[in-house]
Design a protein around this motif. Structure first.
Motif, PDB file in Angstrom:
ATOM      1  N   ILE A  30      -0.447   2.612  -6.340  1.00 53.27           N
ATOM      2  CA  ILE A  30      -0.361   1.959  -7.670  1.00 53.27           C
ATOM      3  C   ILE A  30       0.977   1.459  -7.848  1.00 53.27           C
ATOM      4  O   ILE A  30       1.852   2.193  -7.792  1.00 53.27           O
ATOM      5  N   ASP A  31       0.883   0.283  -8.112  1.00 48.96           N
ATOM      6  CA  ASP A  31       2.318  -0.383  -8.278  1.00 48.96           C
ATOM      7  C   ASP A  31       2.033  -1.738  -9.177  1.00 48.96           C
ATOM      8  O   ASP A  31       1.031  -2.720  -9.030  1.00 48.96           O
ATOM      9  N   ASN A  32       2.876  -1.837 -10.087  1.00 48.23           N
ATOM     10  CA  ASN A  32       2.901  -3.157 -10.875  1.00 48.23           C
ATOM     11  C   ASN A  32       3.693  -4.311 -10.337  1.00 48.23           C
ATOM     12  O   ASN A  32       3.872  -5.624 -10.735  1.00 48.23           O
ATOM     13  N   LEU A  33       4.255  -4.109  -9.154  1.00 42.70           N
ATOM     14  CA  LEU A  33       5.180  -5.131  -8.491  1.00 42.70           C
ATOM     15  C   LEU A  33       6.276  -5.526  -9.073  1.00 42.70           C
ATOM     16  O   LEU A  33       6.837  -6.757  -9.036  1.00 42.70           O
ATOM     17  N   SER A  34       6.619  -5.014 -10.314  1.00 39.17           N
ATOM     18  CA  SER A  34       7.901  -5.197 -10.844  1.00 39.17           C
ATOM     19  C   SER A  34       9.277  -5.495 -10.191  1.00 39.17           C
ATOM     20  O   SER A  34      10.064  -6.221 -10.159  1.00 39.17           O
ATOM     21  N   THR A  35       9.213  -4.436  -9.280  1.00 43.08           N
ATOM     22  CA  THR A  35      10.254  -4.305  -8.222  1.00 43.08           C
ATOM     23  C   THR A  35       9.871  -4.067  -6.853  1.00 43.08           C
ATOM     24  O   THR A  35      10.565  -4.451  -5.765  1.00 43.08           O
ATOM     25  N   GLY A  36       8.598  -4.057  -6.482  1.00 38.06           N
ATOM     26  CA  GLY A  36       8.016  -3.792  -5.284  1.00 38.06           C
ATOM     27  C   GLY A  36       7.657  -4.991  -4.741  1.00 38.06           C
ATOM     28  O   GLY A  36       7.382  -5.944  -5.419  1.00 38.06           O
ATOM     29  N   ASN A  37       7.258  -4.783  -3.438  1.00 44.51           N
ATOM     30  CA  ASN A  37       6.775  -6.006  -2.690  1.00 44.51           C
ATOM     31  C   ASN A  37       5.633  -5.563  -1.681  1.00 44.51           C
ATOM     32  O   ASN A  37       5.923  -4.604  -0.824  1.00 44.51           O
ATOM     33  N   ARG A  38       4.383  -6.240  -1.770  1.00 50.15           N
ATOM     34  CA  ARG A  38       3.450  -5.781  -0.951  1.00 50.15           C
ATOM     35  C   ARG A  38       3.656  -5.825   0.757  1.00 50.15           C
ATOM     36  O   ARG A  38       3.240  -5.365   1.464  1.00 50.15           O
ATOM     37  N   SER A  39       4.723  -6.778   0.833  1.00 43.99           N
ATOM     38  CA  SER A  39       5.013  -6.870   2.426  1.00 43.99           C
ATOM     39  C   SER A  39       5.737  -5.709   2.828  1.00 43.99           C
ATOM     40  O   SER A  39       5.907  -5.333   4.209  1.00 43.99           O
ATOM     41  N   ASN A  40       6.309  -4.726   2.036  1.00 41.74           N
ATOM     42  CA  ASN A  40       6.709  -3.469   2.533  1.00 41.74           C
ATOM     43  C   ASN A  40       5.670  -2.556   3.221  1.00 41.74           C
ATOM     44  O   ASN A  40       6.196  -1.482   3.815  1.00 41.74           O
ATOM     45  N   VAL A  41       4.466  -2.672   2.686  1.00 44.90           N
ATOM     46  CA  VAL A  41       3.435  -1.939   3.525  1.00 44.90           C
ATOM     47  C   VAL A  41       2.678  -2.622   4.275  1.00 44.90           C
ATOM     48  O   VAL A  41       1.750  -3.475   3.960  1.00 44.90           O
ATOM     49  N   ASP A  42       2.535  -2.287   5.533  1.00 45.68           N
ATOM     50  CA  ASP A  42       1.783  -3.257   6.467  1.00 45.68           C
ATOM     51  C   ASP A  42       0.667  -2.501   7.458  1.00 45.68           C
ATOM     52  O   ASP A  42       0.223  -2.888   8.404  1.00 45.68           O
ATOM     53  N   PHE A  43       0.394  -1.226   6.806  1.00 42.01           N
ATOM     54  CA  PHE A  43      -0.586  -0.449   7.502  1.00 42.01           C
ATOM     55  C   PHE A  43      -1.829  -0.333   6.361  1.00 42.01           C
ATOM     56  O   PHE A  43      -1.814  -0.864   5.354  1.00 42.01           O
TER      57      PHE A  43
END
Length: 729
Positions: A30-43
């Motif tokens: 669960i993440d609102n992508l305020s600071t995260g990035n989908r590309s950090n998780v590639d599995f």
């Protein structure tokens, strides 16, 4: 097993999620992508773009039932918390309470909360232990300290197993460039860009830097531990900013330009957390030194420099476009209104009276503006129409003052204003109703989209399980046959079947089963897969540390240190409160040596124990019917069942046995009493259908027959090999 990582697309969260994935967990984020990035998780994982405080999070919990919840989602910018404490508390407190409530409601086994060294404030008694009082300097630190209290209370009030980790300065790959915690990433970014590094103050201030993979390792270990309460998670070291730059300069292999600035007001001079408690209780220690961690981080930043620069340019462009949209959106109605008015003025002053003498084009203009934009533009259009009417009258030679004495002028002016107000009000009311309906429709559509996404996810899992059932080795038929094989009421058959159960379920190359004597001091090999003959046939428990542990504690042994003289895992089979046998497995692929396999092994061992206990209870109840009354002789039907179990073990796994015949004279009962004293607890004596005495010697090959005959002969008993069974010995 399932784990939920909130903030899983972020810097720390992505590493934590990756660690659980490598250990065989199903990962949910669960993440609102305020600071995260989908590309950090590639599995492979399942992600939900939500804030932790969002009500829709309940659908995620309801649909998945997580074993562990790792709550990392937070507003982490200290400066932002000073500027906007309300937003900080909404994310860091309301979001946490929502996650705690849902974890407790849907029976999560473990809840891990990420706190911070910021809760200690300006305390220079380094290294700081967990018992030091909290005195945060910012709303961010306050919210983290409050979050810890919530975790304590949820454990006390609702029984939720909560654990709090106070992080020191975490660094590593994928880190952003915001906040004090990102000093390493800021320096890395400037280093690779060839820019100057700025130091606030003299650079002798110290921090406790911990590599992100060490943090992920500790969180994973803690997820299946019994730890609760508060623990510092740090490297328990102090490195100054000058030392940090010196290491970076060495790794970069080029000189680094440094400039000192004024020391920041309120900056903590020294910060270090004592990690002795977590090292002791979790059996954990940081693996990476600061230099090793910086080297790995440098390699990642170097490999991703181009992508980061492109990402930053994209973000800058997006921000500029976003900044332009609101003013353009506000100005557009006025621009269109101005263009429409210009067209009206042009038609008016072109003296095309015969074209519109039968209608007032100003009214049409006001009406159109009102329909398109509502009261604001319709009133503006009415005002412009009045000005146009005045200009038209002045052009015809009328005096401005005389217009105010003309009834027609006042009537037209009132008509323009009335039409503008009425049309504008009606359109505004209609637009407000439509806007509210659109808002409700959007909410329903978003909820439907989310629920449909959750449904699709659950459906996908269901389809995947169905495919496994139909095509994998762990099919319904396979599970059914394994369960049926353990339904026997004969202990020997259960132990023999256990080898097949464990081997097929655990994908283990070697399975061995040892039976314990009554005192629990010796174990003897009674069954196993091919290759088990390389294992010792008899083991003294006191000589084996892992066996002593299994026999004493009655718990699974896991060879975490990869001892050469111990199997990968061993589990006890218990009956009547004592360990009666031990299952040992080895030769399992290393990538399957996970917590998931350990739990699977535990389930299998418990299933075997249940079957074995049931069989022993049956034998105890049927003892009179199994033995010839007053003797140690098994009746033919019971003895034949044991022979069949031994024969199956020989055919499937090559475990030898010997069947001997008593050839001496005298009553069978007397022979049995003497022979029983020479047999081991894993051997049997009984009668065949012809009433002759037979001896069954477990795990004994034909080449040992001579020694057995000689031992019995010395004690006055004559025995020989039963010829009809020689082929199986």
């Amino acid at each position: 097993m399932k784990v939920l990582v909130t903030g899983g697309y972020g810097f720390i969260g992505s590493h934590v999620a990756e660690r659980f994935y490598k250990e065989g967990y199903d990962v949910f984020i669960i993440d609102n992508l305020s600071t995260g990035n989908r590309s950090n998780v590639d599995f492979k994982h399942k992600g939900y773009i939500l804030s932790a405080e969002d009500d829709k999070c309940e659908e995620v919990f309801r649909s998945n039932r997580f074993d562990a919840v790792v709550h990392l989602a937070a507003q982490v910018d200290v400066a932002e918390s000073m500027r906007n404490p309300q937003t900080d508390s909404e994310s860091n407190i309301i979001g946490l309470v929502n996650m705690l409530t849902l974890a407790q409601k849907y029976k999560a086994r473990k809840f891990i909360f990420a706190s911070s060294a910021a809760v200690y404030g300006a305390n220079d008694r380094t290294p700081l232990g967990e018992t030091e009082p909290g005195d945060p300097l910012s709303p961010y630190g306050i919210s983290k300290l409050a979050g810890e209290s919530y975790c304590f209370k949820w454990r006390e009030l609702y029984g939720l197993d909560t654990l709090v980790f106070r992080f020191s300065n975490v660094y590593g790959p994928r880190q952003g460039v915001k906040g004090e915690g990102g000093v390493v990433s800021v320096f890395m970014d400037k280093l690779l860009a060839g820019e100057k590094l700025y130091i606030n103050g003299d650079g002798k201030q110290t921090r406790d830097f911990i590599f992100v993979q060490d943090v992920a390792d500790a969180i994973y270990r803690a997820s299946y531990s019994s730890l609760s309460g508060v623990y510092n998670l740090s490297a328990n070291t102090e490195h100054s900013i000058l030392e940090l730059i010196a290491m970076l300069e060495s790794i970069h292999a080029r000189p680094v330009e440094v400039e000192h600035r004024e020391e920041r007001e309120g900056d903590i001079r020294h910060s270090s957390l004592n990690n002795a408690k977590v090292c002791r209780d979790l059996d954990w220690a940081p693996l990476y030194t600061l230099r090793e961690g910086l080297a790995k981080t440098y390699v990642w930043f170097q490999a991703n420099k181009g992508g980061q620069e492109e990402g930053r340019n994209s973000v800058r462009l997006s921000k500029r476009l976003s900044a332009l949209r609101p003013p353009l959106k506000k100005a557009l109605p006025f621009i269109e209104n101005g263009l429409a008015f210009a067209a009206m003025a042009w038609v008016t002053f072109m003296d095309w009276n015969e074209l519109y003498s039968f209608m007032d084009l100003n009214i049409i203009y006001i009406f159109v503006m009102g329909i398109l934009y509502g009261s604001r533009q319709s009133v503006v259009a009415a005002g412009l129409s009045i000005l146009l009417m005045v200009a038209e009258q002045l052009e015809e030679g009328r005096e401005l003052i005389s217009l105010f004495y003309t009834t027609e002028f006042f009537f037209r002016m009132a008509a323009y204003l009335f039409i503008g107000l009425v049309i504008g009000y009606a359109i505004d009311r209609k637009n407000n109703i439509l806007r509210e309906q659109r808002r409700k429709n959007d909410e329903l559509a978003e909820r439907y989209r989310f629920l449909n996404e959750v449904y699709a996810d659950v459906r996908s899992v269901k389809d995947d399980l169905q495919r496994r059932i139909m095509t994998s080795e762990e099919s319904i038929g396979k599970i059914y046959s394994i369960t049926k094989s353990l339904e026997s009421l004969e202990p020997e058959q259960i132990l023999s079947a256990t080898v097949n159960v464990v081997s097929s379920t655990m994908d283990a190359g070697q399975v061995s089963i040892y039976s314990a004597n009554k005192e629990g001091t010796y174990l003897r090999l009674i069954a196993g897969t091919e290759g088990s003959d390389s294992m010792p046939k008899s083991i003294k428990v006191a000589d084996s540390a892992f066996l002593s542990q299994v026999m004493r504690d009655g718990r699974i042994f896991r060879n975490k240190t990869l001892q050469e003289d111990a199997p990968l895992m061993a589990a006890p089979i218990r009956s009547g409160g004592a360990t009666v046998a031990v299952i040992a497995i080895d030769g399992m692929p290393f990538h399957k040596f996970t917590m998931y396999q350990e739990n699977l092994f535990r389930v299998v061992a418990e299933l075997v124990t249940s079957s074995f206990t049931r069989a022993m209870s049956y034998i105890s109840a049927m003892e009179e019917k199994r033995y010839v009354e007053g003797t140690a002789l098994l009746r033919p039907e019971a003895f034949n069942a044991i022979i069949e179990a031994k024969r199956a073990s020989w055919n499937q796994h090559g475990i030898p046995y010997l069947l001997m015949r008593g050839t001496g004279q005298g009553p069978a009962a007397e022979f049995a009493d003497k022979a029983a004293k020479l047999l081991r607890e894993t051997d049997y004596i009984g009668l065949n259908e012809q009433g002759r005495v037979l001896l069954l010697l477990s795990n004994t090959s034909q080449r040992d027959a001579g020694q057995v005959v000689e031992r019995f002969h010395k004690n006055g008993l004559a025995i020989s090999l039963a010829e009809e069974e020689a082929a199986y010995a």
